[in-house]
Every structure is written in C-alpha cells, then in structure tokens.
Design a protein around this motif. Structure first.
Motif, PDB file in Angstrom:
ATOM      1  N   ASN A   1     -20.232  16.333  45.969  1.00 25.40           N
ATOM      2  CA  ASN A   1     -19.222  15.882  46.940  1.00 25.40           C
ATOM      3  C   ASN A   1     -19.690  16.146  48.362  1.00 25.40           C
ATOM      4  O   ASN A   1     -19.491  15.314  49.253  1.00 25.40           O
ATOM      5  CB  ASN A   1     -17.884  16.598  46.715  1.00 25.40           C
ATOM      6  CG  ASN A   1     -17.286  16.288  45.368  1.00 25.40           C
ATOM      7  OD1 ASN A   1     -17.730  16.819  44.368  1.00 25.40           O
ATOM      8  ND2 ASN A   1     -16.291  15.415  45.332  1.00 25.40           N
ATOM      9  N   LEU A   2     -20.283  17.313  48.570  1.00 26.05           N
ATOM     10  CA  LEU A   2     -20.738  17.651  49.922  1.00 26.05           C
ATOM     11  C   LEU A   2     -21.770  16.639  50.402  1.00 26.05           C
ATOM     12  O   LEU A   2     -21.817  16.288  51.580  1.00 26.05           O
ATOM     13  CB  LEU A   2     -21.317  19.069  49.951  1.00 26.05           C
ATOM     14  CG  LEU A   2     -20.295  20.196  49.741  1.00 26.05           C
ATOM     15  CD1 LEU A   2     -21.007  21.530  49.548  1.00 26.05           C
ATOM     16  CD2 LEU A   2     -19.320  20.291  50.913  1.00 26.05           C
ATOM     17  N   ALA A   3     -22.611  16.161  49.481  1.00 28.68           N
ATOM     18  CA  ALA A   3     -23.645  15.186  49.837  1.00 28.68           C
ATOM     19  C   ALA A   3     -23.141  13.746  49.707  1.00 28.68           C
ATOM     20  O   ALA A   3     -23.858  12.810  50.068  1.00 28.68           O
ATOM     21  CB  ALA A   3     -24.878  15.392  48.969  1.00 28.68           C
ATOM     22  N   GLY A   4     -21.925  13.557  49.187  1.00 29.71           N
ATOM     23  CA  GLY A   4     -21.320  12.221  49.102  1.00 29.71           C
ATOM     24  C   GLY A   4     -21.914  11.326  48.029  1.00 29.71           C
ATOM     25  O   GLY A   4     -21.742  10.110  48.075  1.00 29.71           O
TER      26      GLY A   4
ATOM     27  N   HIS B   1      -7.937  -0.438  55.677  1.00 30.40           N
ATOM     28  CA  HIS B   1      -6.962   0.640  55.853  1.00 30.40           C
ATOM     29  C   HIS B   1      -7.597   2.027  55.790  1.00 30.40           C
ATOM     30  O   HIS B   1      -6.918   3.026  55.998  1.00 30.40           O
ATOM     31  CB  HIS B   1      -5.878   0.566  54.772  1.00 30.40           C
ATOM     32  CG  HIS B   1      -4.873  -0.506  55.031  1.00 30.40           C
ATOM     33  ND1 HIS B   1      -4.794  -1.645  54.272  1.00 30.40           N
ATOM     34  CD2 HIS B   1      -3.907  -0.624  55.973  1.00 30.40           C
ATOM     35  CE1 HIS B   1      -3.825  -2.416  54.722  1.00 30.40           C
ATOM     36  NE2 HIS B   1      -3.271  -1.818  55.760  1.00 30.40           N
TER      37      HIS B   1
ATOM     38  N   SER C   1     -10.761   4.121  57.285  1.00 29.27           N
ATOM     39  CA  SER C   1     -11.846   4.026  58.275  1.00 29.27           C
ATOM     40  C   SER C   1     -13.163   4.575  57.739  1.00 29.27           C
ATOM     41  O   SER C   1     -14.202   4.360  58.334  1.00 29.27           O
ATOM     42  CB  SER C   1     -11.458   4.762  59.559  1.00 29.27           C
ATOM     43  OG  SER C   1     -11.341   6.144  59.291  1.00 29.27           O
ATOM     44  N   THR C   2     -13.139   5.283  56.603  1.00 29.96           N
ATOM     45  CA  THR C   2     -14.387   5.779  56.014  1.00 29.96           C
ATOM     46  C   THR C   2     -14.857   4.889  54.860  1.00 29.96           C
ATOM     47  O   THR C   2     -15.849   5.199  54.205  1.00 29.96           O
ATOM     48  CB  THR C   2     -14.233   7.222  55.502  1.00 29.96           C
ATOM     49  OG1 THR C   2     -13.191   7.257  54.523  1.00 29.96           O
ATOM     50  CG2 THR C   2     -13.881   8.181  56.626  1.00 29.96           C
ATOM     51  N   SER C   3     -14.140   3.824  54.629  1.00 31.53           N
ATOM     52  CA  SER C   3     -14.527   2.879  53.576  1.00 31.53           C
ATOM     53  C   SER C   3     -15.820   2.185  53.977  1.00 31.53           C
ATOM     54  O   SER C   3     -16.006   1.805  55.132  1.00 31.53           O
ATOM     55  CB  SER C   3     -13.390   1.862  53.412  1.00 31.53           C
ATOM     56  OG  SER C   3     -13.769   0.811  52.583  1.00 31.53           O
ATOM     57  N   LEU C   4     -16.740   2.038  53.018  1.00 32.97           N
ATOM     58  CA  LEU C   4     -18.043   1.432  53.323  1.00 32.97           C
ATOM     59  C   LEU C   4     -17.982  -0.076  53.117  1.00 32.97           C
ATOM     60  O   LEU C   4     -17.553  -0.551  52.064  1.00 32.97           O
ATOM     61  CB  LEU C   4     -19.126   2.026  52.417  1.00 32.97           C
ATOM     62  CG  LEU C   4     -19.409   3.517  52.614  1.00 32.97           C
ATOM     63  CD1 LEU C   4     -20.388   4.005  51.556  1.00 32.97           C
ATOM     64  CD2 LEU C   4     -19.960   3.789  54.007  1.00 32.97           C
TER      65      LEU C   4
ATOM     66  N   SER D   1     -10.277  15.190  53.276  1.00 36.59           N
ATOM     67  CA  SER D   1     -10.583  13.779  53.510  1.00 36.59           C
ATOM     68  C   SER D   1     -12.071  13.460  53.503  1.00 36.59           C
ATOM     69  O   SER D   1     -12.455  12.342  53.181  1.00 36.59           O
ATOM     70  CB  SER D   1      -9.982  13.339  54.839  1.00 36.59           C
ATOM     71  OG  SER D   1      -8.610  13.631  54.862  1.00 36.59           O
ATOM     72  N   SER D   2     -12.925  14.408  53.882  1.00 34.88           N
ATOM     73  CA  SER D   2     -14.351  14.096  53.939  1.00 34.88           C
ATOM     74  C   SER D   2     -15.017  14.218  52.574  1.00 34.88           C
ATOM     75  O   SER D   2     -16.214  13.974  52.443  1.00 34.88           O
ATOM     76  CB  SER D   2     -15.063  14.989  54.967  1.00 34.88           C
ATOM     77  OG  SER D   2     -15.325  16.271  54.435  1.00 34.88           O
TER      78      SER D   2
ATOM     79  N   ALA E   1     -27.253   7.839  46.951  1.00 32.57           N
ATOM     80  CA  ALA E   1     -26.073   7.203  47.536  1.00 32.57           C
ATOM     81  C   ALA E   1     -26.087   5.710  47.208  1.00 32.57           C
ATOM     82  O   ALA E   1     -27.131   5.049  47.318  1.00 32.57           O
ATOM     83  CB  ALA E   1     -26.064   7.412  49.043  1.00 32.57           C
ATOM     84  N   LEU E   2     -24.956   5.213  46.779  1.00 30.08           N
ATOM     85  CA  LEU E   2     -24.725   3.802  46.445  1.00 30.08           C
ATOM     86  C   LEU E   2     -25.496   3.336  45.210  1.00 30.08           C
ATOM     87  O   LEU E   2     -25.472   2.146  44.886  1.00 30.08           O
ATOM     88  CB  LEU E   2     -25.038   2.884  47.638  1.00 30.08           C
ATOM     89  CG  LEU E   2     -24.163   3.120  48.879  1.00 30.08           C
ATOM     90  CD1 LEU E   2     -24.660   2.277  50.051  1.00 30.08           C
ATOM     91  CD2 LEU E   2     -22.704   2.800  48.573  1.00 30.08           C
TER      92      LEU E   2
ATOM     93  N   THR F   1     -19.985   7.059  45.016  1.00 31.73           N
ATOM     94  CA  THR F   1     -20.429   7.432  46.359  1.00 31.73           C
ATOM     95  C   THR F   1     -19.225   7.509  47.297  1.00 31.73           C
ATOM     96  O   THR F   1     -18.329   6.661  47.236  1.00 31.73           O
ATOM     97  CB  THR F   1     -21.390   6.354  46.902  1.00 31.73           C
ATOM     98  OG1 THR F   1     -22.431   6.160  45.962  1.00 31.73           O
ATOM     99  CG2 THR F   1     -21.969   6.758  48.257  1.00 31.73           C
ATOM    100  N   TYR F   2     -19.220   8.527  48.171  1.00 39.48           N
ATOM    101  CA  TYR F   2     -18.129   8.636  49.145  1.00 39.48           C
ATOM    102  C   TYR F   2     -18.049   7.343  49.976  1.00 39.48           C
ATOM    103  O   TYR F   2     -19.060   6.896  50.506  1.00 39.48           O
ATOM    104  CB  TYR F   2     -18.361   9.831  50.075  1.00 39.48           C
ATOM    105  CG  TYR F   2     -17.239  10.011  51.071  1.00 39.48           C
ATOM    106  CD1 TYR F   2     -16.073  10.679  50.715  1.00 39.48           C
ATOM    107  CD2 TYR F   2     -17.327   9.479  52.348  1.00 39.48           C
ATOM    108  CE1 TYR F   2     -15.032  10.816  51.604  1.00 39.48           C
ATOM    109  CE2 TYR F   2     -16.286   9.608  53.254  1.00 39.48           C
ATOM    110  CZ  TYR F   2     -15.142  10.287  52.872  1.00 39.48           C
ATOM    111  OH  TYR F   2     -14.109  10.413  53.760  1.00 39.48           O
TER     112      TYR F   2
END
Lengths: 473, 96
Positions: A425-428, A229, A231-234, A201-202, A456-457, A187-188
């Motif tokens: 990838n687009l949907a993460g 480090h 900022s998009t880290s969950l 990056s996204s 997701a996850l 998951t992104y």
C-alpha cells in the motif's frame, strides 16, 4: 447452489438460458438466510430491491445479472453504509452510488448485501466491528481476518458469488488469505475512491474478493477506470485483464525478498509458500532472491500515515450533517464531542488520538514528514527490485487465522501481523492473495495465502502468475 | 535514543473532540506510548534529504473546467441530517 458458483460459470448459465438473474439472487438470499446466523458475514441484505434489479438486468452485459456483495463502507443508493460503526448505524441511508458501484452497474452487476468489517476498516480481524461478530467459515472459533472480513467470509463460506472489499494496509488480501479465497488490491488510483468512506486517503483502494483468479480479472475489468470525482484517480487505459490469463510463465522472473523470509512466520505457512515457489519454478518461472532493505520501516511508517490521515478524515463525523448526534448535548462543542465519543468504538478512538497527536503542533515534522520520507525509501526499494524481477512473492500473512479474542488487548501485536501487506500500500502497487494450501491447527485445515505483488499498473502480470499457479494445483 | 514517550492524553483528546473516561484515558495513554515507542524505529534511519512521498502514484494539479454540472439535490444533501428545520440543518445555538 448458485451462491457457490463462480461468476464465469453463472455467466455461461445465464447466456445459455439455463438460469435467470432472479434465480441467482434468490439462491444467494437463501444461502445468506441459512448460513449468516453462524458466520455473520452480512450486516444487512435487501432481497426485494435485488430482485427488482434482477428482473431488469441486461444479461448481454459482461456482468449482467450477477449479484455482488459490498463491504459496508461503500455508498450504494438507498442502502445503509454503517462502516461497522455505531456512528453510522442508526440513520444513514446512502444518497448516491460510489464510483466503483457506478462502474459495476454499468457492467450489469447487482450490488446485493452489506458486509461486516472492522469499524472504519481499522483492524485485521473484523473484531473491531461495533455491529457484530464475523467468524471464519473454515473454523468458526477463529477470526476471518480484516478489515474486509465480512467480504472474505461471505465468498469463502459460499454466502456470496463475489464481493467488494477495500484495502488500506492489507484489508482485502489478509482476510482472503485467512478465509481461503482470492483477493486483489489494484494499483493505487486504478479504482475510484469516490463514495468509499475514507480511512487513509493516500492508501485506500477498492478491489474484488472472489472464488477464482478469473473472477477477480472479470470484476477488475468493471471496477477500474478514471473518475473525475476522485482527484487521485488515474486517467490511464484499462486493459482486458482476462486476456493475460492462460498464458504460460516460462522465463518470468519471481523475486523473493530476503527480508520477508525470517523468524516469526508460522512453520505451516512457510511450508505452503515454499511448496508454491517450487510449483511456480516447475512451471518455468525463474526464482531469484531480492532485497527490500527498508522492510523494517513499513509497519512504523504505516502507523504514522494511516492514523494521521484517519484523524483528519474522521473529523467529519461531528453529528451535524449525518450520523449519530448525541441527544444530551448542550452547546455545539459538546454536540461534537459527545456525538463522537458515543459513536466511535475503542480502536477508532485509539487511532484518532494517535493521529491527532502526531499531527499536533510541534510533532508534525517528527512523525508525519518523517514517515513520508520513509515511504519514499520503501517505494524506492520496490522500484529497484522491479528492475530485476517481474513479480514479488511472499506469504500474505505470517500466521493462519487467530482465535476470536486472541489479540484483543494487544493492538501493537495485531499491527505487526500486517508486515507483508503494508509496504504494498505504501508503494501503491497491485497485490493479490490466493490460496496456497492449508495448515492443520487443532484438527482444522486453516487456509494459507500466497501474495503476488507486481509493478504499478501491471495487474495483468500479477493475475497471469496467480492464474498459472491456481490452474496447476 | 529518544526519550520514553509521555503523551498528554487529555490535551490530545480535547484536540480530537473526544471525551474519555478515566479508565479510557489510562488505557489509551499506556497503549499509545507503547505504539509511539515502536514508531521510533523511524528515527534509526537517516532520512535527511529524502523527498517525502505523499502519494505513491502522484497526480499533480488536477483541474477541471469551471462549469456548472449536476450535483446533489437539496433533498439528497439533507436526507441524512439528524435534525432539519426549514430545509436546513439545525444545530444548537452558537450566537447569543
């Protein structure tokens, strides 16, 4: 040969005292020295440094003493990080560890060896590397896929126990499919992107390529987790991904998107995937047709967002702080343009130009914002589908591996090969590719990959289905 | 139907800080026009009122305490500089 073993098997050997981390590193080094001239998976490897780490390794840790090969776009202190590009090939040595590498080290693993890739991860064949050709270990006249082609070729060719790759539009899953190994894009936000040289990056996400589903689960346990480090880290809990393995899949609902099972899929790929579907059904899964109505928009959306983000990310390569600096530049502007023009290869230039155009004054709304809106529709498709099913199944790639050079002058045709991986990838979402048979082409058995996509996850369910299928074959 | 694309490759290259040979300019112009025509797929759908997605897993307003913390040493930060002088990065003169 220890390089052909799994992490799980090596761990048993290590804890039983039958082998040492030094034995493993030496054996992997021997395999590289014997096979790399032919396969070209590695760009560099430092045996002495790895041996020094092996001698210090704490084998009580879950990955203690296991060497992991790394795609050449992740920073590992003291090692090169070329991104398959001339612009970083000459004089860049990483001054820090990427977040994913810090996590791997904390688990006891040893980052060993740098793997070839399409330049800045732009490509699906590894032919866009400026630094060498990587061949598919199953048929040396064919590409290994990409952009993590070195990672897949090393694992499938037994030049590595396991490897890290990165996936922006399929760059872990597609080469895993084409070489015949397992590769998962989490998951992104699951895995830190700190120290991964940014492409888009996204969309970018790091993940493992391994010989088995179990090894992927083991590695994910030590790759995932919050990193301040990035900022998009969950900041979410990381389960033990191995816990889901071995559970049956009775009653689990598997969706087949009707938009995916269309013309253009190689008949051999189609046959292998159909056989896998029947196999999963025989294990008790419930197969359902679903619809992802905006599938057609996936590739076009991606080829707006990814080049646009790349053109911004790659602006940092200007010959000032690191990387190639032109020796013939007069003023500062000329230093920028000459350093970039000398350092970047054709596909990178093509995408920088495309992205720059689409972000330029007057075109931003027509392309970038429009693509972000299309991204919403694609993401909503998956949200709706996952109300009905637990995972979604498809081929990873519509075709087996191409011949080297086959798609060289047709970038658009190459882009369209990513039709099944890009929407993920687009949907993460998390997606795995694992081997599901072979197709006979010109006397060679070429691997086919099965893609399983989850909510997701919910990597745990993806791994559980993949493991059940793998063990039943 | 949208019109056929006619990208001004030299203008775009200038914005991208790239210099192209004549051969490259011709090739990229034709390839990019082809890719842009394919991207016109996006204009076939009505996207009015659809909220744009920037990130699939949105995380908003990531803040941290404004406190000193360890970072790169000067030596680490300069270790890959193509040209150094007096512990700084050297570039061509920009002010007369």
């Amino acid at each position: 040969m220890l390089a052909s073993s799994t992490i799980a098997a090596l761990r048993k050997g290590l804890t039983a005292g039958e082998i040492t981390p030094r034995d493993i590193v030496l054996d992997v080094a021997k395999s590289i020295e014997a096979g790399n001239a032919e396969i070209g998976a590695y760009l560099s490897w430092d045996v002495e440094a790895a041996l020094a780490e092996a001698d210090r390794a704490d084998i009580t840790k879950p990955l203690g003493g296991i060497p992991i090969a790394v795609k050449d776009n992740m920073n590992v202190t003291g090692q090169p990080c070329t991104c398959g590009s001339r612009i970083l090939a000459e004089n860049y040595t990483a001054p820090y560890d990427a977040g994913a590498i810090q996590k791997l080290r904390a688990g006891g693993a040893i980052p060993f060896g740098r793997l070839n890739m399409d330049e800045f991860a732009m490509g699906s064949s590894t032919e866009n590397s400026a630094l060498g050709i990587t061949r598919n270990p199953r048929d040396l006249s064919r590409v290994p896929g990409g952009s993590s082609g070195g990672s897949a070729a090393a694992v499938a060719g037994d030049l590595a126990v396991a490897a890290l790759g990165s996936d922006t539009g399929g760059s872990i899953r597609q080469p895993a499919a084409l070489c015949g190994c397992v590769g998962i894009k989490p998951t992104y936000g699951r895995v830190s992107r700190y120290g991964l040289v940014a492409f888009a990056s996204s969309l970018d996400q790091i993940g493992p390529l391994t010989k088995t589903v179990e090894d992927s689960a083991l590695l994910l346990n030590h790759l995932c987790g919050y990193d301040a480090h990035d900022s998009t880290s969950l900041n979410v809990e990381v389960p033990d991904f191995t816990a889901a393995l071995g559970r049956d899949i009775k009653g689990l609902r598997i969706g087949l998107p009707k938009e995916y099972y269309i013309d253009g899929i190689h008949p051999g790929v189609s046959a292998s995937v159909q056989a896998a579907i029947r196999q999963l059904e025989s294990l008790g899964a419930i197969i359902e047709e679903i619809s992802l109505p905006h599938t057609e928009l996936g590739v076009a959306t991606y080829y707006v967002l990814a080049p646009a983000e790349a053109s911004a990310n790659l602006a940092r390569f200007d010959g000032v702080r690191y990387g190639h600096r032109s020796s013939s530049a007069g003023d500062l502007l000329e230093q920028y343009t000459k350093s970039r023009s000398e350092g970047f290869g054709p596909e990178v230039k093509r995408r920088i130009l495309l992205g720059t155009y689409m972000l330029s004054s007057g075109y931003y709304d027509a392309y970038y914002i429009r693509a972000q809106k299309a991204r919403t529709l694609i993401r909503n498709d998956f949200t709706e589908a996952f109300k009905k099913v637990d995972v979604i199944l498809s081929p990873t790639s519509p075709t087996p591996a191409h011949k080297l050079g086959e798609l060289k002058d047709n970038p658009l045709a190459a882009y369209l090969e990513d039709v099944f991986t890009i929407p993920v990838n687009l949907a993460g979402l998390p997606g795995i590719s694992l081997p599901c048979g072979t197709v006979e082409v010109e006397g060679k058995a070429l691997p086919v990959g099965l893609q399983i996509v989850g909510k997701a996850l919910d990597e745990a369910t993806v791994l559980r289905v993949a493991h059940a299928y793998e063990q039943s074959r | 139907m949208p019109e056929a694309h006619q990208i001004d490759i030299h203008h775009v290259a200038k914005l991208a800080r790239l210099t192209l040979t004549d051969e490259e300019a011709t090739r990229y112009e034709s390839q990019l026009n082809g890719i842009l025509t394919y991207i016109d797929t996006l204009t076939r759908y009505n996207l009015d009122g659809v909220e744009p997605t920037a990130h699939a897993m949105p995380v908003y307003d990531v803040l941290r305490a404004d406190e000193p913390r360890p970072g790169f040493t000067q030596e680490q930060a300069l270790s890959n500089a193509p040209k150094r002088f007096a512990d700084q990065i050297q570039i061509p003169k920009v002010i007369e």
